[in-house]
Design a protein around this motif. Structure first.
Motif, PDB file in Angstrom:
ATOM      1  N   ALA A  83      14.643   9.377  -1.408  1.00 20.79           N
ATOM      2  CA  ALA A  83      16.064   9.690  -1.599  1.00 20.79           C
ATOM      3  C   ALA A  83      16.416  11.012  -0.916  1.00 20.79           C
ATOM      4  O   ALA A  83      17.436  11.111  -0.220  1.00 20.79           O
ATOM      5  CB  ALA A  83      16.397   9.754  -3.081  1.00 20.79           C
ATOM      6  N   ILE A  84      15.577  12.022  -1.099  1.00 22.30           N
ATOM      7  CA  ILE A  84      15.808  13.328  -0.468  1.00 22.30           C
ATOM      8  C   ILE A  84      15.772  13.192   1.052  1.00 22.30           C
ATOM      9  O   ILE A  84      16.637  13.710   1.770  1.00 22.30           O
ATOM     10  CB  ILE A  84      14.757  14.357  -0.939  1.00 22.30           C
ATOM     11  CG1 ILE A  84      14.979  14.709  -2.415  1.00 22.30           C
ATOM     12  CG2 ILE A  84      14.810  15.623  -0.078  1.00 22.30           C
ATOM     13  CD1 ILE A  84      13.882  15.560  -3.021  1.00 22.30           C
ATOM     14  N   VAL A 133      29.912  12.093   1.320  1.00 21.56           N
ATOM     15  CA  VAL A 133      29.634  12.054  -0.131  1.00 21.56           C
ATOM     16  C   VAL A 133      29.175  10.669  -0.566  1.00 21.56           C
ATOM     17  O   VAL A 133      28.099  10.537  -1.159  1.00 21.56           O
ATOM     18  CB  VAL A 133      30.859  12.526  -0.947  1.00 21.56           C
ATOM     19  CG1 VAL A 133      30.610  12.322  -2.437  1.00 21.56           C
ATOM     20  CG2 VAL A 133      31.153  13.993  -0.656  1.00 21.56           C
ATOM     21  N   PRO A 134      29.934   9.581  -0.287  1.00 22.29           N
ATOM     22  CA  PRO A 134      29.398   8.263  -0.624  1.00 22.29           C
ATOM     23  C   PRO A 134      28.153   7.919   0.196  1.00 22.29           C
ATOM     24  O   PRO A 134      27.310   7.136  -0.239  1.00 22.29           O
ATOM     25  CB  PRO A 134      30.553   7.295  -0.308  1.00 22.29           C
ATOM     26  CG  PRO A 134      31.419   8.025   0.643  1.00 22.29           C
ATOM     27  CD  PRO A 134      31.305   9.466   0.261  1.00 22.29           C
ATOM     28  N   CYS A 188      20.808   8.091  -1.991  1.00 24.95           N
ATOM     29  CA  CYS A 188      20.094   8.346  -3.252  1.00 24.95           C
ATOM     30  C   CYS A 188      19.714   7.036  -3.931  1.00 24.95           C
ATOM     31  O   CYS A 188      18.608   6.906  -4.472  1.00 24.95           O
ATOM     32  CB  CYS A 188      20.967   9.178  -4.195  1.00 24.95           C
ATOM     33  SG  CYS A 188      21.056  10.924  -3.770  1.00 24.95           S
ATOM     34  N   ILE A 189      20.631   6.056  -3.888  1.00 19.24           N
ATOM     35  CA  ILE A 189      20.382   4.772  -4.554  1.00 19.24           C
ATOM     36  C   ILE A 189      19.616   3.818  -3.642  1.00 19.24           C
ATOM     37  O   ILE A 189      18.501   3.389  -3.961  1.00 19.24           O
ATOM     38  CB  ILE A 189      21.707   4.126  -4.996  1.00 19.24           C
ATOM     39  CG1 ILE A 189      22.452   5.037  -5.977  1.00 19.24           C
ATOM     40  CG2 ILE A 189      21.451   2.769  -5.643  1.00 19.24           C
ATOM     41  CD1 ILE A 189      23.873   4.609  -6.270  1.00 19.24           C
ATOM     42  N   ALA A 194      18.040  -3.252  -3.291  1.00 21.03           N
ATOM     43  CA  ALA A 194      18.662  -1.934  -3.145  1.00 21.03           C
ATOM     44  C   ALA A 194      20.139  -2.022  -2.778  1.00 21.03           C
ATOM     45  O   ALA A 194      20.979  -1.328  -3.355  1.00 21.03           O
ATOM     46  CB  ALA A 194      17.903  -1.120  -2.094  1.00 21.03           C
ATOM     47  N   ILE A 195      20.490  -2.902  -1.831  1.00 23.51           N
ATOM     48  CA  ILE A 195      21.893  -2.980  -1.411  1.00 23.51           C
ATOM     49  C   ILE A 195      22.742  -3.661  -2.478  1.00 23.51           C
ATOM     50  O   ILE A 195      23.949  -3.407  -2.560  1.00 23.51           O
ATOM     51  CB  ILE A 195      22.040  -3.688  -0.049  1.00 23.51           C
ATOM     52  CG1 ILE A 195      23.409  -3.349   0.573  1.00 23.51           C
ATOM     53  CG2 ILE A 195      21.884  -5.190  -0.186  1.00 23.51           C
ATOM     54  CD1 ILE A 195      23.641  -1.888   0.823  1.00 23.51           C
ATOM     55  N   SER A 196      22.149  -4.510  -3.305  1.00 24.53           N
ATOM     56  CA  SER A 196      22.894  -5.136  -4.396  1.00 24.53           C
ATOM     57  C   SER A 196      23.419  -4.076  -5.363  1.00 24.53           C
ATOM     58  O   SER A 196      24.497  -4.217  -5.937  1.00 24.53           O
ATOM     59  CB  SER A 196      22.002  -6.128  -5.154  1.00 24.53           C
ATOM     60  OG  SER A 196      21.621  -7.191  -4.311  1.00 24.53           O
TER      61      SER A 196
END
Length: 261
Positions: free
Chosen positions: A15-16, A72-73, A79-80, A118-120
């Motif tokens: 994520a980082i 931002v998004p 992160c997700i 992940a994309i779900s």
């Protein structure tokens, strides 16, 4: 076996790393979105100068910070999506291995699976990121979102919460393929380099494996973005965007993961 602590470490590391790569390369992504919109509509100026020319035009007309519209998004997404697709990769890959070590096919199936999962979850962040990037002075139908949170709220209020998952089907197919191209190829390249004399698990190996993954991801992802006929025409621009993202992400992830593990 992957423990909960190691999963958390890989999730956080990826994520980082994904967020850092996003910060570095989102101007290229913003330019790509604007170019695609200009080609699809008669509104706005005819795209000239390619990606670099579009970036310069955005900076001149809207200010240099406009190149980071959607960051931002974009960070929400990384992160997700970035955390889940990589964090789940090793556990899922283990599920596909019945005898011996993981094969390339096992790696591909694992990456396809984690890409879909992940994309779900992350699709709303993808939608908001693209909408914010698309909002420019010359963009037809400007939505006037004041920011990421306002965009989420406005979409839910005006279109309903299900609208956040608009385009999920095509997005799942695209991200599954690109995720397989990136993760499976990085895993395979890294394994190949480590089997060669003189190579160790260090930054040079990670750099070469990341470059290999970036090239392979462009080969798979470019036709999905620009169409097979225009693939070679846009190869260099796509490699600058996707290739650099992969190199930065994998290189950073390996260093951060060492800190946690």
């Amino acid at each position: 076996m992957t423990t909960a602590s190691s999963f958390a470490a890989v999730f956080i590391s990826s994520a980082i790393a994904s967020c850092f790569a996003e910060l570095c390369t989102i101007p290229l992504d913003t330019a790509k979105v604007r170019l695609q919109l200009q080609k699809k509509t008669a509104a706005g100026p005819t795209p000239t100068g390619g990606m670099l020319g579009t970036m310069m035009s955005i900076a001149r007309e809207e200010g240099i910070t406009a190149l980071w519209k959607g960051i931002v998004p974009g960070l929400h997404r990384q992160c997700i999506y970035g955390g889940l697709r990589v964090g789940l990769y090793e556990p899922v890959k283990t599920l596909f291995v019945f005898v011996g070590e993981a094969t390339l096919l096992n790696k591909i199936f694992a990456a396809l699976t984690t890409g879909v999962i992940a994309i779900s979850v992350a699709n709303p962040t993808d939608l908001v990121k693209v909408r914010l990037q698309a909002d420019g002075k010359s963009t037809a139908g400007k939505r006037h979102y004041s920011g990421a949170l306002n965009a989420y709220a406005t979409i839910i209020k005006q279109e309903g919460i299900r609208a956040l998952w608009t385009g999920l089907g095509p997005n799942m197919a695209r991200n599954a393929l690109i995720n397989a191209a990136e993760l499976a190829s990085y895993d395979q390249f890294k394994q190949m380099f480590l089997s060669l004399p003189g190579f160790t698990d260090n930054v040079y190996t990670h750099l070469l494996a990341g470059l290999g993954a970036g090239i392979f991801a462009v080969c798979i992802g470019s036709p999905l973005d620009v169409g097979v006929a225009a693939f070679y025409k846009g190869f260099v621009a796509n490699f600058c965007r996707v290739g650099s993202w992969n190199v930065i992400m994998f290189l950073t992830m390996e260093q951060v993961r060492r800190f946690f593990l």
